[in-house]
Design a protein around this motif. Structure first.
Motif, PDB file in Angstrom:
ATOM      1  N   SER A 127       0.869  -1.084  -0.003  1.00  0.00           N
ATOM      2  CA  SER A 127       0.167  -0.003  -0.011  1.00  0.00           C
ATOM      3  C   SER A 127       0.817   1.335  -0.120  1.00  0.00           C
ATOM      4  O   SER A 127       1.992   1.242   0.480  1.00  0.00           O
ATOM      5  N   LYS A 175      -3.424  10.913  -2.268  1.00  0.00           N
ATOM      6  CA  LYS A 175      -3.619   9.506  -3.340  1.00  0.00           C
ATOM      7  C   LYS A 175      -3.064   8.472  -2.425  1.00  0.00           C
ATOM      8  O   LYS A 175      -2.471   8.705  -1.363  1.00  0.00           O
ATOM      9  N   TYR A 176      -3.886   7.187  -2.648  1.00  0.00           N
ATOM     10  CA  TYR A 176      -3.319   6.046  -1.936  1.00  0.00           C
ATOM     11  C   TYR A 176      -3.779   4.931  -3.016  1.00  0.00           C
ATOM     12  O   TYR A 176      -4.276   4.903  -3.727  1.00  0.00           O
ATOM     13  N   GLU A 177      -2.934   3.744  -2.740  1.00  0.00           N
ATOM     14  CA  GLU A 177      -3.118   2.616  -3.353  1.00  0.00           C
ATOM     15  C   GLU A 177      -3.009   1.344  -2.563  1.00  0.00           C
ATOM     16  O   GLU A 177      -2.101   1.369  -1.597  1.00  0.00           O
ATOM     17  N   SER A 189      -2.706  -2.679  -2.876  1.00  0.00           N
ATOM     18  CA  SER A 189      -2.725  -4.195  -3.839  1.00  0.00           C
ATOM     19  C   SER A 189      -2.332  -5.208  -3.061  1.00  0.00           C
ATOM     20  O   SER A 189      -1.028  -5.406  -2.600  1.00  0.00           O
ATOM     21  N   HIS A 205      -7.665  -4.825  -4.379  1.00  0.00           N
ATOM     22  CA  HIS A 205      -6.992  -3.812  -5.317  1.00  0.00           C
ATOM     23  C   HIS A 205      -7.803  -2.492  -5.383  1.00  0.00           C
ATOM     24  O   HIS A 205      -8.932  -2.554  -5.680  1.00  0.00           O
ATOM     25  N   LYS A 206      -7.342  -1.351  -4.954  1.00  0.00           N
ATOM     26  CA  LYS A 206      -7.992  -0.074  -5.412  1.00  0.00           C
ATOM     27  C   LYS A 206      -6.904   0.884  -5.294  1.00  0.00           C
ATOM     28  O   LYS A 206      -5.666   0.895  -4.770  1.00  0.00           O
ATOM     29  N   THR A 207      -7.474   2.046  -5.648  1.00  0.00           N
ATOM     30  CA  THR A 207      -6.628   3.318  -5.717  1.00  0.00           C
ATOM     31  C   THR A 207      -7.512   4.374  -5.708  1.00  0.00           C
ATOM     32  O   THR A 207      -8.645   4.523  -6.249  1.00  0.00           O
ATOM     33  N   HIS A 212      -7.293   8.970  -5.976  1.00  0.00           N
ATOM     34  CA  HIS A 212      -6.567  10.237  -6.127  1.00  0.00           C
ATOM     35  C   HIS A 212      -7.749  11.522  -6.066  1.00  0.00           C
ATOM     36  O   HIS A 212      -8.726  11.253  -6.800  1.00  0.00           O
ATOM     37  N   TYR A 228     -11.428   7.178  -8.176  1.00  0.00           N
ATOM     38  CA  TYR A 228     -10.840   6.111  -7.442  1.00  0.00           C
ATOM     39  C   TYR A 228     -11.516   4.898  -8.346  1.00  0.00           C
ATOM     40  O   TYR A 228     -12.387   4.807  -9.198  1.00  0.00           O
TER      41      TYR A 228
END
Length: 131
Positions: A26, A63-65, A67, A74-76, A78, A90
Motif C-alpha cells: 500500500s 492519493k493512496y493505493e 494491492s 486492489h484499489k486506488t 486520487h 477512484y
C-alpha cells in the motif's frame, strides 16, 4: 479528511503486517498547499463592518493505493482540491472480478457529479488435473 486518510493508511499497514502478505503493498501521499491568509470583511445590511475573519484558500492533494494479490484487494484513489473545486478518481476491483472506475468532481455552481464505469474481466477458474 486528512485524519480519515491517515487512519486508512494505518489500518491497511496493520492488517498487512498481521497477515504477513509479503506480496501486498500500500502507498499513500498527502500534500497540503497552505496559502496566505486573506481578510474577509462581513458587512451588515447598512454597509457597516461587523466582523473581520481570515480565510486561507483551501488546496490539497492526496492519493493512496492498495494491492494485495492474496486477498484480491486492489484499489486506488486520487483527489485534489483548489478552492471550491474538488476533482478525483477512484478504482476498485469488485468481488465478481469487474473493476469499478469513478471520476468525480464538485463545485459550488454545479454541485457533485460522478461518472461510473464498470469493466468486466472474466475470471477463469484454474482446473487442476490429477493423473
Amino acid at each position: 479528511m486528512y485524519f480519515k486518510v491517515i487512519c486508512l493508511a494505518a489500518f491497511v499497514s496493520a492488517v498487512m503486517s498481521q497477515h504477513g502478505h509479503e506480496h501486498a503493498h500500500s502507498s499513500q501521499h498527502i500534500s497540503k498547499h497552505d496559502g496566505h491568509a486573506e481578510p474577509v470583511v462581513i458587512k451588515d445590511h447598512h454597509g457597516h463592518e461587523k466582523h473581520v475573519d481570515y480565510y486561507t484558500h483551501p488546496k490539497y492533494e492526496f492519493k493512496y493505493e492498495v494491492s494485495d494479490k492474496h486477498t484480491g484487494d486492489h484499489k486506488t484513489q486520487h483527489e485534489h482540491r483548489d478552492g471550491d473545486v474538488v476533482k478525483g478518481f477512484y478504482s476498485l476491483h469488485e468481488p465478481d472480478g469487474s473493476v469499478r472506475d469513478v471520476h468525480y468532481e464538485s463545485d459550488k455552481k454545479t454541485g457533485f457529479h460522478a461518472e461510473v464505469k464498470h469493466s468486466t474481466h472474466h475470471i477463469v477458474p484454474e482446473h487442476h488435473h490429477h493423473h
